[in-house]
Design an enzyme around this catalytic site. Sequence first.
Site, short mmCIF file in Angstrom:
data_model
loop_
_atom_site.label_atom_id
_atom_site.label_comp_id
_atom_site.label_asym_id
_atom_site.label_seq_id
_atom_site.Cartn_x
_atom_site.Cartn_y
_atom_site.Cartn_z
N SER A 137 5.44 10.77 -51.83
CA SER A 137 4.63 9.78 -52.54
C SER A 137 4.97 9.77 -54.03
O SER A 137 4.96 10.83 -54.68
CB SER A 137 3.14 10.09 -52.34
OG SER A 137 2.32 9.24 -53.09
N SER A 189 1.30 -1.58 -61.51
CA SER A 189 0.53 -2.56 -62.28
C SER A 189 0.06 -2.05 -63.62
O SER A 189 -0.24 -2.85 -64.51
CB SER A 189 -0.68 -3.03 -61.47
OG SER A 189 -1.60 -1.97 -61.26
N HIS A 217 1.33 -6.27 -56.17
CA HIS A 217 1.44 -6.96 -57.44
C HIS A 217 2.70 -7.82 -57.52
O HIS A 217 3.04 -8.33 -58.59
CB HIS A 217 1.40 -5.97 -58.60
CG HIS A 217 0.06 -5.34 -58.78
ND1 HIS A 217 -0.99 -5.96 -59.43
CD2 HIS A 217 -0.42 -4.15 -58.37
CE1 HIS A 217 -2.05 -5.18 -59.41
NE2 HIS A 217 -1.74 -4.07 -58.78
N THR A 245 -1.20 -7.89 -50.59
CA THR A 245 -2.59 -8.34 -50.74
C THR A 245 -2.65 -9.85 -50.71
O THR A 245 -1.66 -10.54 -51.03
CB THR A 245 -3.20 -7.82 -52.05
OG1 THR A 245 -4.57 -8.22 -52.11
CG2 THR A 245 -2.48 -8.39 -53.26
N LYS A 248 -4.51 -11.40 -54.92
CA LYS A 248 -3.93 -11.49 -56.26
C LYS A 248 -3.18 -12.81 -56.40
O LYS A 248 -3.79 -13.83 -56.61
CB LYS A 248 -3.08 -10.25 -56.54
CG LYS A 248 -3.94 -8.98 -56.67
CD LYS A 248 -3.12 -7.77 -57.01
CE LYS A 248 -4.02 -6.58 -57.38
NZ LYS A 248 -4.88 -6.10 -56.29
#
Length: 404
Positions: A137, A189, A217, A245, A248
């Site tokens: 990660s 972001s 984003h 998403t 946005k």
Amino acid sequence: MDYNRIFTQAIDRLHGEGRYRVFIDILRNKGMFPNARCFAGHNGPKPITVWCSNDYLSMGQHPKVIAAMEEALHDVGAGAGGTRNIGGNTHYHVDLEAELADLHGKEAALLFTSGYVSNEATLSTLAKILPGCVIFSDELNHASMIAGIRNSGCEKRVFRHNDLAHLEELLAAEAPDTPKLIAFESVYSMDADISPIAAICDLADKYGALTYLDEVHAVGMYGPRGGGISEREGVAHRLTVIEGTLGKAFGVMGGYIAADQVIVDVIRSYAPGFIFTTSLSPVLVAGVLASVRHLKESSEEREGQQAAATMLKAMFAGAGLPVMNSTTHIVPLMVGDPVEAKRISDILLAEYGVYVQPINYPTVPRGTERLRFTPGPTHTPEMMRELTDALVEIWGRLELRLAA
């Protein structure tokens, strides 16, 4: 046990550190974004300009989106009526998943109620299904990705942000037959930078790892059809899972993943965050469907947004404001102190009718508090000049340092 005292002390700590979150009470003016009304205070609503919305392309105001939502409302009513498995699988959901799969060149897609849920549910489920999985990660991954990794119960390795050498070092340390998953974002972001997607895919191929890319984003914002950075760079086909998403750039609400049919079926069949949640209202899904279809055909909104971001960065830099280096649509202004960031935000709203939210810990590391501006295609040059002048005045008033 004095429970109330403990809770009160927890809130008092946030106040003392200058990072207590205040929600600004606003209403957007339909068809006139970024103009809105603010209800903070006691003198009734006052006009403001919104500078921190994630509705990057103003698609939440687009006539096609609104018309589609109105049509769906009058056709099928308000709610979905249940989970996807029990009564809530509408034809709108099926159509939107097909559109999203096509957007990313994948076999299938799956809708969730938010981008947070899609990350948490998918990452936790994938790692549970893969025995002995280790997730790699990026250290700046979103809280939803971190939650998914934590809830999977698997081993994790955190690599330094966008540091390919560190990532390879960690990958090489694992046994060749260990299931591996690299989780990262395309556009980060808060720092407004971009990950080296192709190079990470190269490492994944070399060490036999799956890849999970968060494009929240970037979807709608980049690529000829709005497929994100992975589409722009021609690498979407190399990624195992692409997550995005709908709240946005697409302007409505929801989250999703796109992947091959088997992986989507596994998440659909095993992820509690999908199985036990009432599905998105068909009204919302109809709006997103209109937005995705429009942005696949139109680059006008993307081009307008990029032009606005470029102009605002230039104005900030020209005025000596501490604008952070950014190659994306996000314009962060470094403050470095939570109290000062809140003071600047409060003055902008109270005296200039400008709304931008301060970004404090834990969203960003302590000492890197900032204001995060998201200019869009409907922010005019005059608005940008007024904003820049206001910030310069406030910087001087608070005796903050400007660049030479």
